[in-house]
Design an enzyme around this catalytic site. Sequence first.
Site: not given
Ligand code: SF4
Length: 523
Positions: A153, A157
Amino acid sequence: MSQDVANIKPSYPLFRDEDYTKLLDDKRARSEEPYDDERIEEVFQWTTTPQYQELNFKRQALTINPAKACQPLGAVLCSLGFRNTLPYVHGSQGCVAYFRTYFNRHFKEPIACVSDSMTEDAAVFGGQKNMFDGLKNAKALYKPEMMMVSTTCMAEVIGDDLNAFISNAKKEGHIEEDFPVPFAHTPSFVGSHTTGWDNMFEGVLRYFTLNHMDDKALGSNNKLNIVPGFEPYLGNYRVMHRMLRDMGVEYSLLCDPSEVLDTPADGQYRMYDGGTTQDEVKDAPNAIDTLLLQPWQLVKTKKHVKNVWHQPATEINIPMGLEWTDEFLMKVAELSGKAIPLSLEKERGRLVDMMTDSHAWLHGKRYALWGDADFVMGLSHFLLELGAEPVHILCHHANKRWKKAMEKMLGESPYGHSSTVYIGKDLWHLRSLVFTDKPDFMIGNSYGKFIQRDTLHKGKDFEVPLIRIGFPIFDRHHLHRDTTLGYEGAMYILKTLVNAVLARLDEATRGMGVSDFNYDLIR
Ligand code: SF4
């Protein structure tokens, strides 16, 4: 304390000893400001009512116990299926720790996967420098022949551009120009682990074939390509190899982590073992066709096969249960020109025999089930073949087209008329359903054990036992080794289902002199 070196106890039953229970009670009284037990019970009972279910299903901004995982987790499983390949995640370290432990707990194996550990500075300035260092160090330390890059993520982002970063890493000499680094953007705020698998797989196809089609000719290698998709059962890779070899079909299983996820304990650590080779991927456009074993979950892959390789990507259903395995084998026979051998015919006959033997026990049994789109569809179809009734069917990540196809399939069977299909719903929704319209069993991953516990708390008559088929299975050992596809898989599922019914019957009838007129030796 109640243990010493001569009497080491595991956490259960150790924490039930008086000194620990007192410690925990004191802590609770001192720091938790708990509600009294009566109030907790009152709220618990309320959460089991139809009124609560109505509120629960109006919930929009919150997911509780999702029945899916995030995209890069799927990308990592995909990367593990290629020869001498290191999964590389561009993003935060904690995410990768989660992926590794998730697979580690399911497969009971160490999982090789690196991250370039983006932290606060990378979140502000971008993670290019992390990628330069990460690619260089990971290659030097772990000596892979390929690294497959996905994102978490955080990287998504801030909008990190993998194509640019990897090209720059090569241009600046952090890694050789010709070192294969396929990549896929895998933003976790859309899709699920199955989308991530599909994205990563398409990334590999893109890397090795998109601009290399000039010397390719459809059908020239006389092979069939088989794409497994996000497949958590090791037996499913093996049953594919067996069935295709038995048929004498030339094939490539495109992505096969069954060796690296099942290395023997013989004193030698293997970071890499088995897997699809780069040459097999390069050669894949020359095949007669590519069969996608998880057709609802391989959308991008299918597009690539059709648009870049110009193969038909012939439609099949997941080969689960009797009829859909028949269809799969007949399609393979048609495409390859090879006959279905007697060994598979006999195996089919044995499955039919088993279905006939167990039919009386499974007929009319009501199930709640959840999992990935293709798995849920295949399992529902097999339940209908067995005369069982899938009543609550939930797939968190599926789309409306899948729901419609499910409803059509269910509508065509007399056993599917009491079924309801839910998409975009989680296991807290499912919990409401099993309280308000009780099925006989739940089929799904380990997370269902908490629903079973809650139903039991309401009373023995309300208990809905969990049958563990799906992903992940953390709290039982070695179930991931089993098979759910092909006739062999149908036998495993049938055996698991019918024995759950019989075990439940034993449990209900073993009261001495009360109900044991049904506590039979022979079923
Ligand atoms: S932060 Fe995003 S990529 Fe990381 S484990 Fe959580 S959902 Fe998955």
